[in-house]
Write a protein that holds these residues in place. Sequence first.
Motif, PDB file in Angstrom:
ATOM      1  N   ARG A   1      -0.449   3.729  -9.423  1.00  0.00           N
ATOM      2  CA  ARG A   1      -0.081   2.488  -8.741  1.00  0.00           C
ATOM      3  C   ARG A   1      -1.260   1.568  -8.449  1.00  0.00           C
ATOM      4  NH1 ARG A   1       4.454   4.489  -4.402  1.00  0.00           N
ATOM      5  NH2 ARG A   1       6.019   5.118  -5.935  1.00  0.00           N
TER       6      ARG A   1
ATOM      7  N   LEU B   1      10.334  12.947  -3.315  1.00  0.00           N
ATOM      8  CA  LEU B   1       9.093  12.595  -4.001  1.00  0.00           C
ATOM      9  C   LEU B   1       7.874  13.219  -3.347  1.00  0.00           C
ATOM     10  CD1 LEU B   1       9.032   8.686  -4.427  1.00  0.00           C
ATOM     11  CD2 LEU B   1       8.898  10.408  -6.231  1.00  0.00           C
TER      12      LEU B   1
ATOM     13  N   PHE C   1      18.279   7.924  -2.588  1.00  0.00           N
ATOM     14  CA  PHE C   1      17.630   8.639  -3.699  1.00  0.00           C
ATOM     15  C   PHE C   1      18.500   9.824  -4.141  1.00  0.00           C
ATOM     16  CE2 PHE C   1      13.198   7.561  -4.947  1.00  0.00           C
ATOM     17  CZ  PHE C   1      13.000   6.442  -4.159  1.00  0.00           C
TER      18      PHE C   1
ATOM     19  N   LYS D   1       1.377   0.397   7.148  1.00  0.00           N
ATOM     20  CA  LYS D   1       1.916  -0.962   6.969  1.00  0.00           C
ATOM     21  C   LYS D   1       2.805  -1.382   8.133  1.00  0.00           C
ATOM     22  CE  LYS D   1       3.389   0.690   3.282  1.00  0.00           C
ATOM     23  NZ  LYS D   1       4.093   1.169   2.122  1.00  0.00           N
TER      24      LYS D   1
ATOM     25  N   GLY E   1       0.845  -1.196   0.000  1.00  0.00           N
ATOM     26  CA  GLY E   1       0.000   0.000   0.000  1.00  0.00           C
ATOM     27  C   GLY E   1       0.873   1.236   0.000  1.00  0.00           C
ATOM     28  N   TYR E   2       0.237   2.344  -0.254  1.00  0.00           N
ATOM     29  CA  TYR E   2       0.942   3.621  -0.378  1.00  0.00           C
ATOM     30  C   TYR E   2       1.596   4.022   0.942  1.00  0.00           C
ATOM     31  CZ  TYR E   2       1.876   8.095  -2.587  1.00  0.00           C
ATOM     32  OH  TYR E   2       2.504   9.180  -3.154  1.00  0.00           O
ATOM     33  N   ARG E   3       2.564   4.920   0.846  1.00  0.00           N
ATOM     34  CA  ARG E   3       3.168   5.500   2.049  1.00  0.00           C
ATOM     35  C   ARG E   3       2.089   6.079   2.951  1.00  0.00           C
ATOM     36  NH1 ARG E   3       6.179   9.859  -0.980  1.00  0.00           N
ATOM     37  NH2 ARG E   3       5.939   8.632  -2.855  1.00  0.00           N
TER      38      ARG E   3
ATOM     39  N   ASP F   1      11.880  -1.575   4.105  1.00  0.00           N
ATOM     40  CA  ASP F   1      12.649  -0.324   4.031  1.00  0.00           C
ATOM     41  C   ASP F   1      13.788  -0.321   5.052  1.00  0.00           C
ATOM     42  OD1 ASP F   1      11.143   0.900   2.008  1.00  0.00           O
ATOM     43  OD2 ASP F   1       9.776   1.859   3.423  1.00  0.00           O
TER      44      ASP F   1
ATOM     45  N   GLY G   1       6.432   1.582  -3.019  1.00  0.00           N
ATOM     46  CA  GLY G   1       6.653   1.432  -4.456  1.00  0.00           C
ATOM     47  C   GLY G   1       7.145   0.039  -4.846  1.00  0.00           C
TER      48      GLY G   1
ATOM     49  N   ILE H   1      17.019   6.080   3.217  1.00  0.00           N
ATOM     50  CA  ILE H   1      16.420   6.070   1.878  1.00  0.00           C
ATOM     51  C   ILE H   1      16.580   7.411   1.161  1.00  0.00           C
ATOM     52  CG2 ILE H   1      14.211   5.861   0.648  1.00  0.00           C
ATOM     53  CD1 ILE H   1      13.528   3.611   2.629  1.00  0.00           C
TER      54      ILE H   1
ATOM     55  N   PHE I   1      17.806   2.701  -6.073  1.00  0.00           N
ATOM     56  CA  PHE I   1      16.957   2.355  -4.924  1.00  0.00           C
ATOM     57  C   PHE I   1      16.066   1.150  -5.256  1.00  0.00           C
ATOM     58  CE2 PHE I   1      12.830   2.486  -2.882  1.00  0.00           C
ATOM     59  CZ  PHE I   1      13.202   2.340  -1.551  1.00  0.00           C
ATOM     60  N   ARG I   2      15.451   1.158  -6.449  1.00  0.00           N
ATOM     61  CA  ARG I   2      14.548   0.053  -6.823  1.00  0.00           C
ATOM     62  C   ARG I   2      15.311  -1.263  -6.979  1.00  0.00           C
ATOM     63  NH1 ARG I   2      10.108   1.921  -4.829  1.00  0.00           N
ATOM     64  NH2 ARG I   2       9.614   3.980  -5.618  1.00  0.00           N
TER      65      ARG I   2
ATOM     66  N   ARG J   1      12.919   8.711   5.556  1.00  0.00           N
ATOM     67  CA  ARG J   1      12.489   7.503   4.861  1.00  0.00           C
ATOM     68  C   ARG J   1      11.772   7.800   3.554  1.00  0.00           C
ATOM     69  NH1 ARG J   1      11.629   3.071   8.367  1.00  0.00           N
ATOM     70  NH2 ARG J   1      10.532   2.019   6.734  1.00  0.00           N
ATOM     71  N   ARG J   2      11.279   9.010   3.413  1.00  0.00           N
ATOM     72  CA  ARG J   2      10.559   9.348   2.185  1.00  0.00           C
ATOM     73  C   ARG J   2      11.408  10.334   1.413  1.00  0.00           C
ATOM     74  NH1 ARG J   2       5.331   7.597   4.625  1.00  0.00           N
ATOM     75  NH2 ARG J   2       6.294   6.824   6.501  1.00  0.00           N
TER      76      ARG J   2
HETATM   77  C1  S3P Z   1       8.361   4.764  -1.558  1.00  0.00           C
HETATM   78  C2  S3P Z   1       7.845   4.462  -0.336  1.00  0.00           C
HETATM   79  C3  S3P Z   1       8.700   4.291   0.878  1.00  0.00           C
HETATM   80  C4  S3P Z   1      10.129   3.927   0.513  1.00  0.00           C
HETATM   81  C5  S3P Z   1      10.653   4.864  -0.507  1.00  0.00           C
HETATM   82  C6  S3P Z   1       9.815   4.902  -1.788  1.00  0.00           C
HETATM   83  C7  S3P Z   1       7.433   4.941  -2.699  1.00  0.00           C
HETATM   84  O1  S3P Z   1       8.173   3.246   1.651  1.00  0.00           O
HETATM   85  O2  S3P Z   1      10.219   2.597   0.070  1.00  0.00           O
HETATM   86  O3  S3P Z   1      10.699   6.119   0.089  1.00  0.00           O
HETATM   87  O4  S3P Z   1       7.896   4.993  -3.851  1.00  0.00           O
HETATM   88  O5  S3P Z   1       6.214   5.005  -2.462  1.00  0.00           O
HETATM   89  P1  S3P Z   1       6.985   3.402   2.729  1.00  0.00           P
HETATM   90  O6  S3P Z   1       5.724   3.101   2.004  1.00  0.00           O
HETATM   91  O7  S3P Z   1       7.319   2.344   3.719  1.00  0.00           O
HETATM   92  O8  S3P Z   1       7.079   4.755   3.275  1.00  0.00           O
END
Ligand code: S3P
Length: 184
Positions: free
Chosen positions: A141, A126, A50, A16, A10-12, A35, A82, A46, A58-59, A122-123
């Motif tokens: 997504r 973006l 980036f 989770k 799921g989204y940030r 993460d 992501g 993170i 990162f991916r 962590r973010r």
């Molecule tokens: C990301 C979400 C982040 C982390 C990174 C990229 C994304 O994870 O993996 O910053 O692309 O949505 P969380 O969902 O745990 O914050």
Amino acid sequence: VQQLRIILIGYRGTGKSTLGRLLAAELQWPFFDADEELEQSAGKCIAEIFRDSGEQVFRDLEEQVLGPLLQRSPLVLATGGGAILRESNRARLRQSGFVVWLQASAEELWERLQLDPLTGTRRPNLSQGGLAEVQELLAKREPFYQQTASFRLSTSGRSPEELASCILSEWRARVADLPPQPLD
Ligand code: S3P
């Protein structure tokens, strides 16, 4: 054993990690946050990855970290928002266990992201694009979360405890329907 894994996608900001910890405590299974594992193996946060190396690197790291994590069993795993972007990850997640997609509206997510103290480290940048960016990324997504999930759950107006008990009863019902599997 495939049934002894619960994977949260799921989204940030959908909760989770919070929910993952709660589920793991209830089940007495180990909890991992993809993460956190990634940051430990890279030795950087993170945002730094980036900034220094870009999203593709990162991916790649994210994909490398998921492999060994998904070998663990039993397991509760919180993935990065992501992680579903790559088809290889989607296939692997789907095959590895009960995948729960936590949902929330873009408005709620944007509020939660602004309140989350981890947003800075962590973010990556973006999330400077505001509500419009959350809306755009969510729309892109959604099909990927959909393809990967075994079960979807709206987090709106529900406490982590309620969500955890909902996930566990769904998981138990599905496990009960499966033929017994040999222990590995
Ligand atoms: C990301 C979400 C982040 C982390 C990174 C990229 C994304 O994870 O993996 O910053 O692309 O949505 P969380 O969902 O745990 O914050």
